[in-house]
Design a protein around this motif. Structure first.
Motif, PDB file in Angstrom:
ATOM      1  N   VAL A  90     -14.422  14.522  10.421  1.00 24.07           N
ATOM      2  CA  VAL A  90     -14.077  13.369   9.619  1.00 24.07           C
ATOM      3  C   VAL A  90     -14.323  13.267   8.312  1.00 24.07           C
ATOM      4  O   VAL A  90     -13.767  13.135   7.347  1.00 24.07           O
ATOM      5  CB  VAL A  90     -14.473  11.896  10.431  1.00 24.07           C
ATOM      6  CG1 VAL A  90     -14.450  10.688   9.453  1.00 24.07           C
ATOM      7  CG2 VAL A  90     -13.939  11.729  11.736  1.00 24.07           C
ATOM      8  N   ASN A 136     -11.931  13.768   4.860  1.00 22.55           N
ATOM      9  CA  ASN A 136     -12.085  12.902   3.835  1.00 22.55           C
ATOM     10  C   ASN A 136     -12.196  13.508   2.542  1.00 22.55           C
ATOM     11  O   ASN A 136     -11.901  13.029   1.496  1.00 22.55           O
ATOM     12  CB  ASN A 136     -12.857  11.681   4.040  1.00 22.55           C
ATOM     13  CG  ASN A 136     -12.130  10.392   5.049  1.00 22.55           C
ATOM     14  OD1 ASN A 136     -11.080   9.966   4.852  1.00 22.55           O
ATOM     15  ND2 ASN A 136     -12.341  10.857   6.050  1.00 22.55           N
ATOM     16  N   ALA A 189      -6.705  13.570   5.607  1.00 20.42           N
ATOM     17  CA  ALA A 189      -7.540  12.203   5.971  1.00 20.42           C
ATOM     18  C   ALA A 189      -6.812  11.174   6.660  1.00 20.42           C
ATOM     19  O   ALA A 189      -7.473  10.657   7.665  1.00 20.42           O
ATOM     20  CB  ALA A 189      -8.030  11.797   4.420  1.00 20.42           C
ATOM     21  N   HIS A 190      -5.555  11.056   6.186  1.00 18.01           N
ATOM     22  CA  HIS A 190      -4.817   9.840   6.879  1.00 18.01           C
ATOM     23  C   HIS A 190      -4.621  10.271   8.395  1.00 18.01           C
ATOM     24  O   HIS A 190      -4.863   9.472   9.078  1.00 18.01           O
ATOM     25  CB  HIS A 190      -3.540   9.636   6.327  1.00 18.01           C
ATOM     26  CG  HIS A 190      -2.533   8.881   7.114  1.00 18.01           C
ATOM     27  ND1 HIS A 190      -2.763   7.549   7.240  1.00 18.01           N
ATOM     28  CD2 HIS A 190      -1.439   9.072   7.727  1.00 18.01           C
ATOM     29  CE1 HIS A 190      -1.644   6.990   7.599  1.00 18.01           C
ATOM     30  NE2 HIS A 190      -1.108   7.983   8.142  1.00 18.01           N
ATOM     31  N   SER A 222     -14.699   6.109   4.844  1.00 16.79           N
ATOM     32  CA  SER A 222     -14.553   6.934   6.265  1.00 16.79           C
ATOM     33  C   SER A 222     -15.409   8.126   6.065  1.00 16.79           C
ATOM     34  O   SER A 222     -15.946   8.589   7.239  1.00 16.79           O
ATOM     35  CB  SER A 222     -12.942   7.318   6.251  1.00 16.79           C
ATOM     36  OG  SER A 222     -12.782   7.815   7.481  1.00 16.79           O
ATOM     37  N   ASP A 249      -4.901   4.867   3.628  1.00  9.94           N
ATOM     38  CA  ASP A 249      -5.438   6.326   2.782  1.00  9.94           C
ATOM     39  C   ASP A 249      -4.009   7.118   2.745  1.00  9.94           C
ATOM     40  O   ASP A 249      -4.183   8.331   2.298  1.00  9.94           O
ATOM     41  CB  ASP A 249      -6.482   6.879   3.426  1.00  9.94           C
ATOM     42  CG  ASP A 249      -6.128   7.403   4.577  1.00  9.94           C
ATOM     43  OD1 ASP A 249      -5.155   7.017   5.479  1.00  9.94           O
ATOM     44  OD2 ASP A 249      -7.329   7.934   5.458  1.00  9.94           O
ATOM     45  N   ALA A 285      -9.503   2.785   7.598  1.00 12.17           N
ATOM     46  CA  ALA A 285      -9.226   3.537   6.461  1.00 12.17           C
ATOM     47  C   ALA A 285      -7.732   4.274   6.637  1.00 12.17           C
ATOM     48  O   ALA A 285      -7.113   4.423   5.707  1.00 12.17           O
ATOM     49  CB  ALA A 285     -10.328   4.518   6.311  1.00 12.17           C
ATOM     50  N   SER A 286      -7.613   4.675   7.857  1.00 11.41           N
ATOM     51  CA  SER A 286      -6.269   5.383   8.181  1.00 11.41           C
ATOM     52  C   SER A 286      -5.067   4.389   7.701  1.00 11.41           C
ATOM     53  O   SER A 286      -4.031   4.990   7.321  1.00 11.41           O
ATOM     54  CB  SER A 286      -6.057   5.823   9.403  1.00 11.41           C
ATOM     55  OG  SER A 286      -5.873   4.459  10.503  1.00 11.41           O
ATOM     56  N   ARG A 314     -11.399   5.992   1.606  1.00  8.12           N
ATOM     57  CA  ARG A 314     -11.544   7.241   2.165  1.00  8.12           C
ATOM     58  C   ARG A 314     -13.135   7.246   1.967  1.00  8.12           C
ATOM     59  O   ARG A 314     -13.677   8.114   2.724  1.00  8.12           O
ATOM     60  CB  ARG A 314     -10.986   8.432   0.913  1.00  8.12           C
ATOM     61  CG  ARG A 314      -9.664   8.753   1.451  1.00  8.12           C
ATOM     62  CD  ARG A 314      -9.014   9.955   0.576  1.00  8.12           C
ATOM     63  NE  ARG A 314     -10.170  10.981   0.327  1.00  8.12           N
ATOM     64  CZ  ARG A 314      -9.897  11.621  -0.684  1.00  8.12           C
ATOM     65  NH1 ARG A 314      -9.127  11.238  -1.642  1.00  8.12           N
ATOM     66  NH2 ARG A 314     -11.005  12.866  -0.778  1.00  8.12           N
ATOM     67  N   VAL A 369     -13.081   3.810  10.351  1.00  8.14           N
ATOM     68  CA  VAL A 369     -12.294   4.976  10.329  1.00  8.14           C
ATOM     69  C   VAL A 369     -10.691   4.608  10.250  1.00  8.14           C
ATOM     70  O   VAL A 369      -9.767   4.953   9.721  1.00  8.14           O
ATOM     71  CB  VAL A 369     -12.685   6.132  11.146  1.00  8.14           C
ATOM     72  CG1 VAL A 369     -11.837   7.381  11.165  1.00  8.14           C
ATOM     73  CG2 VAL A 369     -14.242   6.567  10.880  1.00  8.14           C
ATOM     74  N   ASN A 406      -8.204  10.321  10.201  1.00  7.72           N
ATOM     75  CA  ASN A 406      -8.810   9.186  10.250  1.00  7.72           C
ATOM     76  C   ASN A 406      -8.043   8.306  11.663  1.00  7.72           C
ATOM     77  O   ASN A 406      -8.679   7.618  12.398  1.00  7.72           O
ATOM     78  CB  ASN A 406      -8.784   8.532   8.997  1.00  7.72           C
ATOM     79  CG  ASN A 406      -9.631   8.977   8.027  1.00  7.72           C
ATOM     80  OD1 ASN A 406     -10.782   9.656   8.213  1.00  7.72           O
ATOM     81  ND2 ASN A 406      -9.515   8.710   6.688  1.00  7.72           N
ATOM     82  N   GLN A 407      -6.737   8.204  11.511  1.00  6.43           N
ATOM     83  CA  GLN A 407      -5.924   7.766  12.613  1.00  6.43           C
ATOM     84  C   GLN A 407      -6.190   8.150  13.892  1.00  6.43           C
ATOM     85  O   GLN A 407      -6.513   7.446  14.708  1.00  6.43           O
ATOM     86  CB  GLN A 407      -4.399   7.891  12.255  1.00  6.43           C
ATOM     87  CG  GLN A 407      -3.513   6.869  13.102  1.00  6.43           C
ATOM     88  CD  GLN A 407      -2.009   7.370  12.707  1.00  6.43           C
ATOM     89  OE1 GLN A 407      -1.655   8.225  11.987  1.00  6.43           O
ATOM     90  NE2 GLN A 407      -1.313   6.080  12.504  1.00  6.43           N
TER      91      GLN A 407
END
Length: 150
Positions: free
Chosen positions: A71, A75, A82-83, A19, A135, A131-132, A16, A128, A86-87
């Motif tokens: 973004v 986060n 955030a998931h 990202s 997270d 991270a997805s 996180r 990013v 980020n995705q």
């Protein structure tokens, strides 16, 4: 597909943070780019408009500000917002990088991308997007249920 993402991964805070730093970079780049290009036509392809080592124009600067706020904000909020953001951002940045690569030497290069812009866009997409993958949050019962069916 969502069942394959780990829940409550022990490195989730690190991902996180990475990202969020990517979002902060997009935001700062957008603000600097907007200041550097103030007064220029919105979709100018002037090769002298640079910010933080990347070519830009007011249109790309504004999009970078919006992307950075989304973004970074997602986060900071955390949770599965955030998931999901980020995705989505990882996918969109990959598509933007590919599309910009395809139109770089044409009149369709409305955001004044250079090869450096494409590379940085792919790096941000990788950060990013990765991270997805780690997270996602959930209850410990959801995690136990996930491992029971794995």
């Amino acid at each position: 597909m969502a069942s394959h993402f780990p829940i409550n991964h022990h490195l989730r805070p690190l991902y996180r943070l990475l990202s969020a730093v990517a979002g902060l970079y997009m935001l700062v780049f957008g603000v600097v780019g907007f200041v550097q290009t103030s007064g220029a036509p919105f979709f100018t392809r002037d090769e002298t408009a640079w910010a933080l080592g990347l070519r830009t124009n007011p249109a790309f600067a504004v999009l970078s500000i919006i992307a950075g706020v989304v973004v970074l904000g997602a986060n900071v909020i955390g949770r599965n917002i955030a998931h999901q953001i980020n995705q989505l951002a990882g996918i969109v940045l990959t598509i933007v990088g590919m599309g910009s690569l395809a139109v770089m030497q044409t009149e369709a290069n409305i955001f004044a991308f250079s090869m450096v812009n494409v590379i940085v866009t792919f790096i941000l997409a990788g950060v990013v997007g990765t991270a997805s993958l780690y997270d996602r949050v959930g209850s410990t019962t959801a995690e136990e249920h996930h491992h029971a069916h794995a």
